[in-house]
Structures are given as structure tokens and as C-alpha cells.
Design a protein around this motif. Structure first.
Motif, PDB file in Angstrom:
ATOM      1  N   ILE A 104      11.786 -18.163  -7.107  1.00  0.00           N
ATOM      2  CA  ILE A 104      11.844 -17.812  -8.532  1.00  0.00           C
ATOM      3  C   ILE A 104      10.415 -17.859  -9.046  1.00  0.00           C
ATOM      4  O   ILE A 104       9.823 -18.936  -9.158  1.00  0.00           O
ATOM      5  CB  ILE A 104      12.738 -18.798  -9.307  1.00  0.00           C
ATOM      6  N   ASN A 105       9.845 -16.685  -9.313  1.00  0.00           N
ATOM      7  CA  ASN A 105       8.451 -16.658  -9.745  1.00  0.00           C
ATOM      8  C   ASN A 105       8.189 -15.474 -10.657  1.00  0.00           C
ATOM      9  O   ASN A 105       9.026 -14.587 -10.799  1.00  0.00           O
ATOM     10  CB  ASN A 105       7.503 -16.644  -8.539  1.00  0.00           C
ATOM     11  N   ALA A 106       7.022 -15.503 -11.275  1.00  0.00           N
ATOM     12  CA  ALA A 106       6.560 -14.410 -12.136  1.00  0.00           C
ATOM     13  C   ALA A 106       5.085 -14.190 -11.843  1.00  0.00           C
ATOM     14  O   ALA A 106       4.348 -15.139 -11.564  1.00  0.00           O
ATOM     15  CB  ALA A 106       6.772 -14.756 -13.603  1.00  0.00           C
ATOM     16  N   THR A 107       4.661 -12.930 -11.916  1.00  0.00           N
ATOM     17  CA  THR A 107       3.290 -12.575 -11.557  1.00  0.00           C
ATOM     18  C   THR A 107       2.700 -11.643 -12.608  1.00  0.00           C
ATOM     19  O   THR A 107       3.407 -10.818 -13.181  1.00  0.00           O
ATOM     20  CB  THR A 107       3.274 -11.862 -10.187  1.00  0.00           C
ATOM     21  N   THR A 108       1.409 -11.800 -12.852  1.00  0.00           N
ATOM     22  CA  THR A 108       0.669 -10.854 -13.682  1.00  0.00           C
ATOM     23  C   THR A 108      -0.735 -10.719 -13.108  1.00  0.00           C
ATOM     24  O   THR A 108      -1.232 -11.634 -12.449  1.00  0.00           O
ATOM     25  CB  THR A 108       0.615 -11.293 -15.159  1.00  0.00           C
ATOM     26  N   THR A 109      -1.344  -9.584 -13.350  1.00  0.00           N
ATOM     27  CA  THR A 109      -2.723  -9.352 -12.916  1.00  0.00           C
ATOM     28  C   THR A 109      -3.586  -9.176 -14.156  1.00  0.00           C
ATOM     29  O   THR A 109      -3.221  -8.430 -15.066  1.00  0.00           O
ATOM     30  CB  THR A 109      -2.807  -8.104 -12.018  1.00  0.00           C
ATOM     31  N   VAL A 110      -4.707  -9.899 -14.199  1.00  0.00           N
ATOM     32  CA  VAL A 110      -5.596  -9.841 -15.362  1.00  0.00           C
ATOM     33  C   VAL A 110      -6.977  -9.358 -14.942  1.00  0.00           C
ATOM     34  O   VAL A 110      -7.376  -9.509 -13.787  1.00  0.00           O
ATOM     35  CB  VAL A 110      -5.717 -11.222 -16.050  1.00  0.00           C
ATOM     36  N   ASN A 111      -7.678  -8.775 -15.894  1.00  0.00           N
ATOM     37  CA  ASN A 111      -9.067  -8.357 -15.705  1.00  0.00           C
ATOM     38  C   ASN A 111      -9.924  -9.244 -16.598  1.00  0.00           C
ATOM     39  O   ASN A 111      -9.869  -9.126 -17.821  1.00  0.00           O
ATOM     40  CB  ASN A 111      -9.251  -6.889 -16.086  1.00  0.00           C
ATOM     41  N   VAL A 112     -10.681 -10.132 -15.986  1.00  0.00           N
ATOM     42  CA  VAL A 112     -11.507 -11.078 -16.740  1.00  0.00           C
ATOM     43  C   VAL A 112     -12.851 -10.426 -17.035  1.00  0.00           C
ATOM     44  O   VAL A 112     -13.541  -9.960 -16.125  1.00  0.00           O
ATOM     45  CB  VAL A 112     -11.700 -12.394 -15.958  1.00  0.00           C
ATOM     46  N   ALA A 113     -13.195 -10.391 -18.322  1.00  0.00           N
ATOM     47  CA  ALA A 113     -14.445  -9.758 -18.754  1.00  0.00           C
ATOM     48  C   ALA A 113     -15.638 -10.617 -18.361  1.00  0.00           C
ATOM     49  O   ALA A 113     -15.566 -11.841 -18.353  1.00  0.00           O
ATOM     50  CB  ALA A 113     -14.425  -9.559 -20.263  1.00  0.00           C
ATOM     51  N   ASP A 114     -16.728  -9.946 -18.045  1.00  0.00           N
ATOM     52  CA  ASP A 114     -17.990 -10.629 -17.770  1.00  0.00           C
ATOM     53  C   ASP A 114     -18.647 -10.923 -19.114  1.00  0.00           C
ATOM     54  O   ASP A 114     -18.982  -9.999 -19.855  1.00  0.00           O
ATOM     55  CB  ASP A 114     -18.882  -9.728 -16.917  1.00  0.00           C
ATOM     56  N   PRO A 115     -18.842 -12.209 -19.474  1.00  0.00           N
ATOM     57  CA  PRO A 115     -19.390 -12.513 -20.798  1.00  0.00           C
ATOM     58  C   PRO A 115     -20.783 -11.928 -21.020  1.00  0.00           C
ATOM     59  O   PRO A 115     -21.113 -11.522 -22.124  1.00  0.00           O
ATOM     60  CB  PRO A 115     -19.414 -14.042 -20.859  1.00  0.00           C
ATOM     61  N   LEU A 116     -21.597 -11.846 -19.968  1.00  0.00           N
ATOM     62  CA  LEU A 116     -22.933 -11.269 -20.127  1.00  0.00           C
ATOM     63  C   LEU A 116     -22.843  -9.780 -20.407  1.00  0.00           C
ATOM     64  O   LEU A 116     -23.561  -9.247 -21.247  1.00  0.00           O
ATOM     65  CB  LEU A 116     -23.777 -11.532 -18.882  1.00  0.00           C
ATOM     66  N   GLN A 117     -21.941  -9.098 -19.707  1.00  0.00           N
ATOM     67  CA  GLN A 117     -21.761  -7.667 -19.932  1.00  0.00           C
ATOM     68  C   GLN A 117     -21.198  -7.419 -21.322  1.00  0.00           C
ATOM     69  O   GLN A 117     -21.600  -6.491 -22.008  1.00  0.00           O
ATOM     70  CB  GLN A 117     -20.834  -7.071 -18.862  1.00  0.00           C
ATOM     71  N   SER A 118     -20.269  -8.279 -21.757  1.00  0.00           N
ATOM     72  CA  SER A 118     -19.692  -8.135 -23.094  1.00  0.00           C
ATOM     73  C   SER A 118     -20.758  -8.307 -24.163  1.00  0.00           C
ATOM     74  O   SER A 118     -20.797  -7.572 -25.146  1.00  0.00           O
ATOM     75  CB  SER A 118     -18.580  -9.173 -23.308  1.00  0.00           C
ATOM     76  N   THR A 119     -21.656  -9.288 -23.959  1.00  0.00           N
ATOM     77  CA  THR A 119     -22.736  -9.514 -24.919  1.00  0.00           C
ATOM     78  C   THR A 119     -23.669  -8.317 -24.962  1.00  0.00           C
ATOM     79  O   THR A 119     -24.082  -7.869 -26.031  1.00  0.00           O
ATOM     80  CB  THR A 119     -23.519 -10.787 -24.544  1.00  0.00           C
ATOM     81  N   ALA A 120     -23.994  -7.770 -23.791  1.00  0.00           N
ATOM     82  CA  ALA A 120     -24.879  -6.601 -23.734  1.00  0.00           C
ATOM     83  C   ALA A 120     -24.220  -5.406 -24.412  1.00  0.00           C
ATOM     84  O   ALA A 120     -24.867  -4.675 -25.171  1.00  0.00           O
ATOM     85  CB  ALA A 120     -25.220  -6.267 -22.283  1.00  0.00           C
ATOM     86  N   ASN A 121     -22.922  -5.203 -24.159  1.00  0.00           N
ATOM     87  CA  ASN A 121     -22.217  -4.088 -24.793  1.00  0.00           C
ATOM     88  C   ASN A 121     -22.173  -4.259 -26.306  1.00  0.00           C
ATOM     89  O   ASN A 121     -22.333  -3.300 -27.052  1.00  0.00           O
ATOM     90  CB  ASN A 121     -20.796  -3.970 -24.241  1.00  0.00           C
ATOM     91  N   THR A 122     -21.961  -5.494 -26.768  1.00  0.00           N
ATOM     92  CA  THR A 122     -21.914  -5.753 -28.205  1.00  0.00           C
ATOM     93  C   THR A 122     -23.275  -5.493 -28.836  1.00  0.00           C
ATOM     94  O   THR A 122     -23.368  -4.874 -29.897  1.00  0.00           O
ATOM     95  CB  THR A 122     -21.472  -7.207 -28.467  1.00  0.00           C
ATOM     96  N   ALA A 123     -24.345  -5.950 -28.178  1.00  0.00           N
ATOM     97  CA  ALA A 123     -25.691  -5.731 -28.713  1.00  0.00           C
ATOM     98  C   ALA A 123     -26.006  -4.241 -28.764  1.00  0.00           C
ATOM     99  O   ALA A 123     -26.559  -3.744 -29.749  1.00  0.00           O
ATOM    100  CB  ALA A 123     -26.715  -6.470 -27.852  1.00  0.00           C
ATOM    101  N   GLN A 124     -25.632  -3.518 -27.709  1.00  0.00           N
ATOM    102  CA  GLN A 124     -25.888  -2.077 -27.677  1.00  0.00           C
ATOM    103  C   GLN A 124     -25.078  -1.377 -28.763  1.00  0.00           C
ATOM    104  O   GLN A 124     -25.578  -0.490 -29.452  1.00  0.00           O
ATOM    105  CB  GLN A 124     -25.530  -1.523 -26.303  1.00  0.00           C
ATOM    106  N   SER A 125     -23.838  -1.795 -28.933  1.00  0.00           N
ATOM    107  CA  SER A 125     -22.995  -1.202 -29.966  1.00  0.00           C
ATOM    108  C   SER A 125     -23.557  -1.490 -31.354  1.00  0.00           C
ATOM    109  O   SER A 125     -23.590  -0.610 -32.217  1.00  0.00           O
ATOM    110  CB  SER A 125     -21.575  -1.756 -29.841  1.00  0.00           C
TER     111      SER A 125
END
Length: 201
Positions: free
Chosen positions: A146-167
Motif C-alpha cells: 500500500i503506497n503512493a508515489t509522486t515525482t517532483v522537480n526541485v528548483a535550483d535556488p541559484l538559477q531561480s535567483t539569476a532568473n529573478t534578477a534577469q526578469s
């Protein structure tokens, strides 16, 4: 004589650790580690991320896995003599479905979970598969599992910061250009009003 004492002490410490380790490690696989089926149909479902509460599977490095269990009571693991396990009705003992959750990330055991609160996880950037297994008090899996599964995509915080600065830089450029255009139009209107020939009376 001292070396014999040291060897004896080392042997005792090693024996202690070797006997203590199996009791602290969940037994999750093997023919003898299968629990009897739940007395009622037990289920577990991941609600978020990637579930009915939140379909989005993109998460930050730290996030909460929300889940729901049905026909199952989450309890702290006890001892072999404890009744906190899933057993069919027998004599004076009523059938009950109790146990806990084993949390796996990318098929690696992470921890047990014994409450209905969300499970906090901190993962490295990238794609990860999270699996929650219902097990009985003795850490035995049910048959069928009896189980449940999900797949997640974890954001790279450095890439997120760079994208935010560029935006932000792009937005600033567009807002500056817009402000310049509005200023030019305002100057033209003021000049037109100021230098417009006045009608003769």
C-alpha cells in the motif's frame, strides 16, 4: 594484559553496536516481512505536490508532502508485544489497522512518519521520486503493498535567483522605456498648449 583488556572492551562495544543496529533499522523487505492484509481496505494518497491539492510538481528545495490515509491509524512503532499493528480479529482482540509510513526518496529509505501532518523534505535540485509506504508496527509491508508515489522537480535556488534578477532587470528596462515615452508625450502636450496660437478676438 592491557592489550587483552582493550581487545575485550573493543569486542564488547562492537557486539553492542552490531546488536543495536538491526533493532533501529526498519525491516522493509524479505519474505518474512510481509504483514497480513488490512482489516478494511487501507489506502494512502499524496495530495501535494503533484496531487489533488496541488497539481504542480515544481517545488523549492524545502517543501511539505501532504497526504491522506484511509482505514488506517498512524501510531508510533512499539515493541513486539505491543498491539499497535494490523491484525485480524482473534478472540477478544478486535481487528485493527495501525502502523506508520516509511518515506522513500529515489528508492532510498529516508525516515518513518507517524502523524497526519505533512512530511517536510529538503532535497537537492533535480527530479526526485517520493514514495510513501504504509507498514505495520513491526515495519512489515502489506501484501499487496500500500503506497503512493509522486515525482517532483526541485528548483535550483541559484538559477531561480539569476532568473529573478534577469526578469527584474528586463522589467526595469521596459518600465524605464515606458516612463520615457510618457515624459516625451507630456512635454509635447505642454509645448503645444503653451505655444498654441491664441485665437484673435
Amino acid at each position: 594484559m592491557r592489550s587483552h583488556k582493550r581487545l575485550a572492551i573493543i569486542a564488547l562495544v562492537l557486539a553492542f553496536f552490531l546488536t543495536a543496529m538491526p533493532s533501529t533499522t526498519p525491516r522493509v523487505y524479505g519474505a518474512s516481512s510481509i504483514a497480513v492484509p488490512c482489516s478494511a481496505k487501507c489506502t494512502i494518497a499524496i495530495l501535494s505536490p503533484g496531487g489533488p491539492l496541488n497539481l504542480n510538481t515544481n517545488v523549492n528545495s524545502s517543501f511539505i508532502v501532504s497526504f491522506a490515509v484511509n482505514n488506517f491509524t498512524l501510531v508510533q512503532p512499539g515493541t513486539v508485544n505491543d498491539v499497535n499493528t494490523t491484525v485480524p480479529a482473534s478472540g477478544s482482540i478486535k481487528a485493527h489497522s495501525e502502523g506508520h509510513i516509511h518515506v522513500f526518496v529515489d528508492s532510498h529509505y529516508i525516515t518513518i512518519w507517524t502523524t497526519t501532518n505533512g512530511i517536510p523534505l529538503t532535497l537537492s535540485p533535480g527530479t526526485h521520486t517520493i514514495r510513501l509506504d504504509l507498514v505495520n508496527d513491526l515495519h512489515y509491508e502489506f501484501s499487496p503493498g500500500i503506497n503512493a508515489t509522486t515525482t517532483v522537480n526541485v528548483a535550483d535556488p541559484l538559477q531561480s535567483t539569476a532568473n529573478t534578477a534577469q526578469s527584474n532587470a528586463g522589467n526595469a528596462m521596459y518600465y524605464s522605456l515606458g516612463a520615457l515615452i510618457v515624459s516625451i508625450v507630456a512635454v509635447i502636450l505642454v509645448a503645444y498648449v503653451a505655444f498654441k496660437p491664441k485665437p484673435k478676438p
